[in-house]
Structure formats: C-alpha cells, structure tokens
Motif scaffolding. Structure first.
Motif, PDB file in Angstrom:
ATOM      1  N   ALA A   1       0.853  -1.188   0.000  1.00 29.92           N
ATOM      2  CA  ALA A   1       0.000   0.000   0.000  1.00 29.92           C
ATOM      3  C   ALA A   1       0.889   1.238   0.000  1.00 29.92           C
ATOM      4  O   ALA A   1       2.026   1.176   0.462  1.00 29.92           O
ATOM      5  CB  ALA A   1      -0.910  -0.001   1.231  1.00 29.92           C
ATOM      6  N   PRO A   2       0.383   2.371  -0.523  1.00 30.37           N
ATOM      7  CA  PRO A   2       1.195   3.591  -0.529  1.00 30.37           C
ATOM      8  C   PRO A   2       1.635   4.011   0.876  1.00 30.37           C
ATOM      9  O   PRO A   2       2.723   4.503   1.080  1.00 30.37           O
ATOM     10  CB  PRO A   2       0.274   4.646  -1.141  1.00 30.37           C
ATOM     11  CG  PRO A   2      -0.769   3.877  -1.862  1.00 30.37           C
ATOM     12  CD  PRO A   2      -0.914   2.564  -1.150  1.00 30.37           C
ATOM     13  N   VAL A   3       0.762   3.803   1.865  1.00 32.85           N
ATOM     14  CA  VAL A   3       1.082   4.111   3.255  1.00 32.85           C
ATOM     15  C   VAL A   3       0.820   2.861   4.067  1.00 32.85           C
ATOM     16  O   VAL A   3      -0.268   2.297   4.023  1.00 32.85           O
ATOM     17  CB  VAL A   3       0.221   5.281   3.789  1.00 32.85           C
ATOM     18  CG1 VAL A   3       0.510   5.534   5.265  1.00 32.85           C
ATOM     19  CG2 VAL A   3       0.459   6.538   2.960  1.00 32.85           C
ATOM     20  N   THR A   4       1.832   2.413   4.808  1.00 34.24           N
ATOM     21  CA  THR A   4       1.683   1.210   5.617  1.00 34.24           C
ATOM     22  C   THR A   4       1.471   1.605   7.068  1.00 34.24           C
ATOM     23  O   THR A   4       2.319   2.268   7.663  1.00 34.24           O
ATOM     24  CB  THR A   4       2.935   0.316   5.496  1.00 34.24           C
ATOM     25  OG1 THR A   4       3.123   0.012   4.121  1.00 34.24           O
ATOM     26  CG2 THR A   4       2.787  -0.952   6.291  1.00 34.24           C
TER      27      THR A   4
ATOM     28  N   ALA B   1       1.151  -4.599  -8.331  1.00 40.38           N
ATOM     29  CA  ALA B   1       2.250  -3.982  -7.583  1.00 40.38           C
ATOM     30  C   ALA B   1       2.908  -4.921  -6.562  1.00 40.38           C
ATOM     31  O   ALA B   1       4.128  -4.898  -6.429  1.00 40.38           O
ATOM     32  CB  ALA B   1       1.770  -2.703  -6.897  1.00 40.38           C
ATOM     33  N   PRO B   2       2.155  -5.758  -5.826  1.00 37.30           N
ATOM     34  CA  PRO B   2       2.827  -6.623  -4.851  1.00 37.30           C
ATOM     35  C   PRO B   2       3.845  -7.567  -5.486  1.00 37.30           C
ATOM     36  O   PRO B   2       4.928  -7.780  -4.924  1.00 37.30           O
ATOM     37  CB  PRO B   2       1.674  -7.387  -4.201  1.00 37.30           C
ATOM     38  CG  PRO B   2       0.509  -6.463  -4.323  1.00 37.30           C
ATOM     39  CD  PRO B   2       0.686  -5.824  -5.673  1.00 37.30           C
ATOM     40  N   LEU B   3       3.525  -8.113  -6.642  1.00 40.47           N
ATOM     41  CA  LEU B   3       4.469  -9.009  -7.311  1.00 40.47           C
ATOM     42  C   LEU B   3       5.667  -8.227  -7.840  1.00 40.47           C
ATOM     43  O   LEU B   3       6.819  -8.641  -7.698  1.00 40.47           O
ATOM     44  CB  LEU B   3       3.776  -9.778  -8.431  1.00 40.47           C
ATOM     45  CG  LEU B   3       4.587 -10.935  -8.996  1.00 40.47           C
ATOM     46  CD1 LEU B   3       4.876 -11.992  -7.939  1.00 40.47           C
ATOM     47  CD2 LEU B   3       3.864 -11.560 -10.170  1.00 40.47           C
TER      48      LEU B   3
END
Length: 199
Positions: free
Chosen positions: A43-46, A85-87
C-alpha cells in the motif's frame, strides 16, 4: 526432489486457483515438486506490517525460494495491462539474485487472470516476462500442440496460462483454462528436468 517455485499474488482467489493447477501440472512430471508461495499486499502508506505468514493460502516467498528452485511459474492478476504492484515489489528486491546470476538458465513461465476477455491478459503475461529475461531465465510458453489452446473461448495463450474471471469474478475456471494451466506447469517442470539431466 527438484522443485519448481509457483509464485503468485492473488487478490480475489482466481490467480491462487490457477497457481494450484500449475502446481498440479508440475507434479505430473516424475521427480518434480511444486513449491507454492505468495507475496503480501502493498500500500502507498503502511500502518501495520504484514504478518510473516498469511492467515490462509501459500506462505510468503523469500528470495531463498528463488535460489533453491530449479524453475519458476509466476502469476499475477492484471492491473492496467501489467502485473500487480505486490508481485512487482517482490521482484524489485531481487537485485542480489541478478548480480549473482543465481536464476540464469532456469526455465520460467507466467500466468494471469483478468475480469474481461480484453482486459490485458497478454500484455500482463509479457510484462511479467521482462524481469525474468533480465535475470537470464529461459521463458517457457504453451505451444499449439496443446489442443486446448486452439479451442479455448476463455483464457490461455502461447504466452502463458490465463483465466477470464468476469467483472464480478463470477466465471469459474473452465476446462480448457484448467488444461492449459496444468500444461504450463508440466512444460516448465519437464524443461527443468531435461536441463538438470544435462548438468
């Protein structure tokens, strides 16, 4: 026992289903096993860190999984004609493997799922091949000797296995999509076995 890493990201479960079918295909080849692994969401902000193991499904991959396996099947849903994006985030952490050449010469194939027929399946498959080529991997597709490739009305292409899920995920993986996912797994495993025999 030689292992093929079946590495994927799945948000709604369709890519995870394809991954299990690819893994079945891998294990249809004598002496080969599948190692199923996933990647966590990003995510852009974790606000909180992802747990080291997911609540359900395949364990999260490590870079050691890449080094230890003799081949790779890489899966992602499509995001605007590209891998999710996660991959991509996980692949972006593999500079050490690139520098050491630990993936050079290993066979690799790709698979995806989209909500619509023209939702970017082939561009997503091609986008996943690019980092694998930079790693020196040998790209494995699905040849037209697989009869299901000539008759599929859903997913499946010479670039890799795929599924058309429907806009609400209502479509089950059909018979031809199943056959092609297993065929991809078999092909990666068979090529890895042949390469190993020549080592």
């Amino acid at each position: 026992m030689n292992e093929i890493l079946v590495l994927y990201y799945s948000r709604t479960g369709k890519v995870a289903q394809l991954a299990r079918l690819v893994a079945r295909g891998v294990e249809e080849i004598d002496g080969m096993r599948a190692r199923l692994r996933s990647v966590p969401p990003v995510a852009p902000v974790t606000e909180t860190a992802a747990p080291p193991e997911p609540d359900e499904g395949a364990p999260y991959a490590t870079r050691a999984d890449l080094r230890e396996c003799v081949g790779l099947a890489l899966g992602s849903p499509t995001r605007f004609g590209n891998m999710a994006a996660p991959l991509k985030h996980f692949l972006d952490t593999t500079s050490a493997e690139w520098a050491s050449g630990s993936l050079v010469g290993k066979p690799a194939g790709v698979f995806t799922s989209t909500s619509t027929m023209h939702g970017g399946q082939e561009t997503t498959l091609l986008s996943m091949m690019l980092p694998l080529l930079h790693q020196g991997m040998l790209i494995v597709g699905i040849p037209y000797t697989e009869i299901a490739l000539n008759r599929t009305r859903g997913g499946g292409s010479p670039y890799g296995a795929s599924h058309v899920a429907g806009t609400s995920g209502e479509n089950p993986i059909d018979d031809d999509e199943r056959l092609l996912a297993r065929a991809l797994g078999r092909r990666i495993a068979e090529i890895a076995r042949r390469l190993g025999a020549g080592a």
